[in-house]
Design a protein around this motif. Structure first.
Motif, PDB file in Angstrom:
ATOM      1  N   VAL A 147      -9.390  -2.942   0.315  1.00 24.81           N
ATOM      2  CA  VAL A 147     -10.090  -3.097   1.566  1.00 24.81           C
ATOM      3  C   VAL A 147      -9.782  -1.998   2.419  1.00 24.81           C
ATOM      4  O   VAL A 147      -8.245  -1.765   2.719  1.00 24.81           O
ATOM      5  CB  VAL A 147     -10.103  -4.327   2.364  1.00 24.81           C
ATOM      6  CG1 VAL A 147     -10.940  -4.213   3.719  1.00 24.81           C
ATOM      7  CG2 VAL A 147     -10.678  -5.531   1.393  1.00 24.81           C
ATOM      8  N   PRO A 148     -10.619  -1.001   2.890  1.00 21.55           N
ATOM      9  CA  PRO A 148      -9.917   0.405   3.866  1.00 21.55           C
ATOM     10  C   PRO A 148      -9.023  -0.306   5.007  1.00 21.55           C
ATOM     11  O   PRO A 148      -9.223  -1.216   5.648  1.00 21.55           O
ATOM     12  CB  PRO A 148     -11.103   0.880   4.284  1.00 21.55           C
ATOM     13  CG  PRO A 148     -12.061   0.385   3.309  1.00 21.55           C
ATOM     14  CD  PRO A 148     -11.915  -0.853   2.752  1.00 21.55           C
ATOM     15  N   ILE A 150      -8.324   0.956   7.707  1.00 18.65           N
ATOM     16  CA  ILE A 150      -8.744   0.968   9.103  1.00 18.65           C
ATOM     17  C   ILE A 150      -9.413  -0.186   9.524  1.00 18.65           C
ATOM     18  O   ILE A 150      -9.831  -0.454  10.647  1.00 18.65           O
ATOM     19  CB  ILE A 150      -9.788   2.246   9.267  1.00 18.65           C
ATOM     20  CG1 ILE A 150     -11.038   2.010   8.363  1.00 18.65           C
ATOM     21  CG2 ILE A 150      -9.092   3.361   8.922  1.00 18.65           C
ATOM     22  CD1 ILE A 150     -12.249   2.823   8.952  1.00 18.65           C
ATOM     23  N   PHE A 151      -9.771  -1.294   8.434  1.00 15.68           N
ATOM     24  CA  PHE A 151     -10.438  -2.467   8.826  1.00 15.68           C
ATOM     25  C   PHE A 151      -9.553  -3.524   9.591  1.00 15.68           C
ATOM     26  O   PHE A 151     -10.005  -4.654  10.178  1.00 15.68           O
ATOM     27  CB  PHE A 151     -11.017  -3.019   7.791  1.00 15.68           C
ATOM     28  CG  PHE A 151     -12.508  -2.481   7.316  1.00 15.68           C
ATOM     29  CD1 PHE A 151     -12.809  -1.135   7.723  1.00 15.68           C
ATOM     30  CD2 PHE A 151     -13.138  -3.041   6.443  1.00 15.68           C
ATOM     31  CE1 PHE A 151     -13.946  -0.694   7.532  1.00 15.68           C
ATOM     32  CE2 PHE A 151     -14.546  -2.209   5.989  1.00 15.68           C
ATOM     33  CZ  PHE A 151     -14.597  -1.133   6.538  1.00 15.68           C
ATOM     34  N   GLY A 152      -8.575  -3.131   9.707  1.00 10.70           N
ATOM     35  CA  GLY A 152      -7.701  -4.135  10.374  1.00 10.70           C
ATOM     36  C   GLY A 152      -6.125  -4.207   9.922  1.00 10.70           C
ATOM     37  O   GLY A 152      -5.874  -3.895   8.535  1.00 10.70           O
ATOM     38  N   GLY A 153      -5.333  -4.616  10.596  1.00 10.09           N
ATOM     39  CA  GLY A 153      -3.951  -4.793  10.010  1.00 10.09           C
ATOM     40  C   GLY A 153      -3.265  -3.582  10.261  1.00 10.09           C
ATOM     41  O   GLY A 153      -1.821  -3.403  10.233  1.00 10.09           O
ATOM     42  N   ASN A 154      -3.644  -2.460  10.448  1.00 11.00           N
ATOM     43  CA  ASN A 154      -2.975  -1.166  10.655  1.00 11.00           C
ATOM     44  C   ASN A 154      -3.212  -0.836  12.271  1.00 11.00           C
ATOM     45  O   ASN A 154      -4.040  -1.624  12.916  1.00 11.00           O
ATOM     46  CB  ASN A 154      -3.760  -0.077   9.807  1.00 11.00           C
ATOM     47  CG  ASN A 154      -4.912   0.436  10.707  1.00 11.00           C
ATOM     48  OD1 ASN A 154      -5.681  -0.213  11.371  1.00 11.00           O
ATOM     49  ND2 ASN A 154      -5.068   1.676  10.285  1.00 11.00           N
ATOM     50  N   ALA A 158      -8.241   4.517  13.536  1.00  8.69           N
ATOM     51  CA  ALA A 158      -9.667   4.840  13.766  1.00  8.69           C
ATOM     52  C   ALA A 158      -9.737   5.107  15.455  1.00  8.69           C
ATOM     53  O   ALA A 158     -10.583   5.801  15.913  1.00  8.69           O
ATOM     54  CB  ALA A 158     -10.624   3.664  13.461  1.00  8.69           C
ATOM     55  N   LEU A 202      -5.289  -3.329  17.512  1.00  7.77           N
ATOM     56  CA  LEU A 202      -6.631  -3.834  18.246  1.00  7.77           C
ATOM     57  C   LEU A 202      -6.773  -5.317  18.030  1.00  7.77           C
ATOM     58  O   LEU A 202      -6.395  -5.908  17.047  1.00  7.77           O
ATOM     59  CB  LEU A 202      -7.929  -3.243  17.590  1.00  7.77           C
ATOM     60  CG  LEU A 202      -8.346  -1.984  18.229  1.00  7.77           C
ATOM     61  CD1 LEU A 202      -9.734  -1.926  17.638  1.00  7.77           C
ATOM     62  CD2 LEU A 202      -8.342  -1.922  19.615  1.00  7.77           C
TER      63      LEU A 202
ATOM     64  N   ASP C  35     -10.441  -6.589  12.679  1.00 11.70           N
ATOM     65  CA  ASP C  35     -10.446  -6.204  14.003  1.00 11.70           C
ATOM     66  C   ASP C  35     -11.963  -5.594  14.334  1.00 11.70           C
ATOM     67  O   ASP C  35     -12.721  -5.557  13.607  1.00 11.70           O
ATOM     68  CB  ASP C  35      -9.401  -5.187  13.972  1.00 11.70           C
ATOM     69  CG  ASP C  35      -9.520  -3.985  13.520  1.00 11.70           C
ATOM     70  OD1 ASP C  35     -10.509  -3.676  13.000  1.00 11.70           O
ATOM     71  OD2 ASP C  35      -8.472  -3.141  13.475  1.00 11.70           O
ATOM     72  N   PRO C  36     -11.962  -4.963  15.638  1.00 13.33           N
ATOM     73  CA  PRO C  36     -13.175  -4.493  16.111  1.00 13.33           C
ATOM     74  C   PRO C  36     -13.699  -3.544  15.162  1.00 13.33           C
ATOM     75  O   PRO C  36     -14.765  -3.165  15.099  1.00 13.33           O
ATOM     76  CB  PRO C  36     -12.896  -4.362  17.674  1.00 13.33           C
ATOM     77  CG  PRO C  36     -11.960  -5.188  18.059  1.00 13.33           C
ATOM     78  CD  PRO C  36     -10.943  -5.329  16.892  1.00 13.33           C
ATOM     79  N   GLY C  38     -13.444  -3.004  12.130  1.00 12.44           N
ATOM     80  CA  GLY C  38     -13.967  -3.694  10.953  1.00 12.44           C
ATOM     81  C   GLY C  38     -15.513  -4.176  11.306  1.00 12.44           C
ATOM     82  O   GLY C  38     -16.368  -4.017  10.495  1.00 12.44           O
ATOM     83  N   VAL C 143     -17.705  -1.872   0.117  1.00  7.73           N
ATOM     84  CA  VAL C 143     -16.614  -1.493   1.020  1.00  7.73           C
ATOM     85  C   VAL C 143     -15.502  -2.600   1.347  1.00  7.73           C
ATOM     86  O   VAL C 143     -14.592  -2.312   1.473  1.00  7.73           O
ATOM     87  CB  VAL C 143     -17.138  -1.104   2.442  1.00  7.73           C
ATOM     88  CG1 VAL C 143     -16.130  -1.040   3.685  1.00  7.73           C
ATOM     89  CG2 VAL C 143     -17.769   0.422   2.169  1.00  7.73           C
TER      90      VAL C 143
END
Lengths: 202, 202, 202
Positions: A147-148, A150-154, A158, A202, C35-36, C38, C143
């Motif tokens: 899962v990319p 940038i979608f959360g956890g980093n 973004a 975030l 997160d937002p 995502g 994704v």
């Protein structure tokens, strides 16, 4: 003859980002114990994927990554470096993170500016700037079945690209494209590096 | 009127490759117990994904797979064959592998030649040739959530495409495009089939 | 001045579909505790991915989702709604399903019509109609690392889009494009909603 040519500086930042992301893509191939084909594919997608996605969406000619061979050579060089050297020192890692953060702002700003030049409005231009900046890493993650990131956890990755793209829209509107590049790069790099050190999310 | 028309031969190889890859894509759908929609999607992505990716990147008009309906009909026929018949015999399997290896060289050579005709330099042309050849299988693997097979663990598949693309660049430069097609197909097929029999890997 | 303008109705259906799919994409982000960023990425891919894929393949200019900012605003609004409100009531869910089913037919019909207008033949036009309709959800699923839902296990979703696309080809051929839109939307929505209630599958 100019003493300081901003275009040349931004080109250098751009290609340094391609090299750093090629190395970072190759490092993922090393983690996953891939063969040299894997190193090449992940280096190319990480380093060039964002720009290719931008140019494919803008439909204003074949992607710069294909028409200017300097990009491909640089990305392949990144794959070779990652294949030849196991970059595990603290300083090598820090160095790559800094170049990546600088390139992120550069790519967000160039993507936004290119979209504005082609007549897109501010919101799609911001989207294209962010896609340019984070698209390569996102495609790489999808290709290897993650899962990319940038979608959360980093940390604010973004978000840094978004800030850079918004700044570029404003300064481009004021006719200050070169200032926009500089401000976008500086603020995105600062935000990303601080966020990583302090663990901001975030 | 010519006795031997190389163009017609290459078209036949091209469509045979589309059919074989349609069947191979459908076979993946069978493994994963998908419904007919899954057979169709995987047959189409396997058979046409590489060429669509090439044409989308080159931005010289809508993909051939859409403008010439023969491609879609052939790929759909592959899906039907895979859905109707469970291809598990040794000979059926060997037959598909040989056609796939021949088509791999054909696609690498045509992708490279198309990029050169459109004015790209040799390195981007080689990349596009390889993308044309391996892109369909790669997209199919990503779609079903597998790490693409070309990244490691398989025999010299992407390498065969790379060899074919390099040969095409050289022979195209000498004005020998038809010879380049023949040489690329023959050497790629030989390399892939030998590598598979002997277990050669990178 | 017309009393009834079919174009305005179809535009409203189109944007309602973008909003509903933005919300549905955001709901996936909520499930996966993203997160937002995502929420935004999944809302945008769900809501706009199909149309962007269609326009990228047709290569007749930058995607409508980029040139007309109303699409981006609407998709982002969907992300905000999904982020702000946890839609778990039975009626909210039913409402989204109905809008999604209506939009599916609308997108299949517009995708098919756009391909026919640009001179593609009926089979590629049907493929593009289906891709327009189901592409966004498919990209979203890829994704986040899921096997796309349309491949099996779900009710007649892609089949509804296929029916709508075929109807559009026929009615467009008879010069009845507006009738085609209406028939495609009505039959696709009816089929999808019935299939979901009764558990019809392929």
């Amino acid at each position: 003859m100019e003493i300081f040519d901003p275009g040349a500086v931004f080109n250098a930042v751009d290609l340094a980002g391609v090299l750093a992301n090629g190395v970072l893509g190759g490092a993922v191939a090393r983690q996953l114990r891939m063969d040299p084909v894997g190193f090449l594919v992940l280096a190319l997608t990480s380093a060039l994927g964002g720009g290719v996605l931008r140019d494919t969406l803008l439909q204003a000619g074949a992607p710069v990554a294909l028409t200017n061979p300097a990009y491909l050579f640089t990305a392949i060089a990144g794959a070779f470096i990652a294949y030849a050297i196991e970059l595990k020192g603290k300083w090598a890692n820090r160095f790559l993170i800094v170049i990546d953060a600088v390139a992120l702002g550069c790519w967000a700003a160039t993507g936004t500016a290119k979209a504005l030049v082609l007549g897109l409005e501010w919101l799609p231009a911001i989207l294209l700037g962010v896609v340019t900046a984070v698209g390569g890493g996102m495609i790489r993650d999808i290709v290897v079945g993650r899962v990319p990131a940038i979608f959360g956890g980093n940390t604010l990755y973004a978000t840094g690209a978004l800030v850079a793209a918004v700044e570029m829209v404003i300064l481009y509107g004021l006719g200050l494209q070169n200032v926009g590049m500089g401000v976008a790069i500086a603020s995105c790099a600062t935000l990303c590096i601080l966020a990583r050190r302090r663990g901001w999310k975030l």
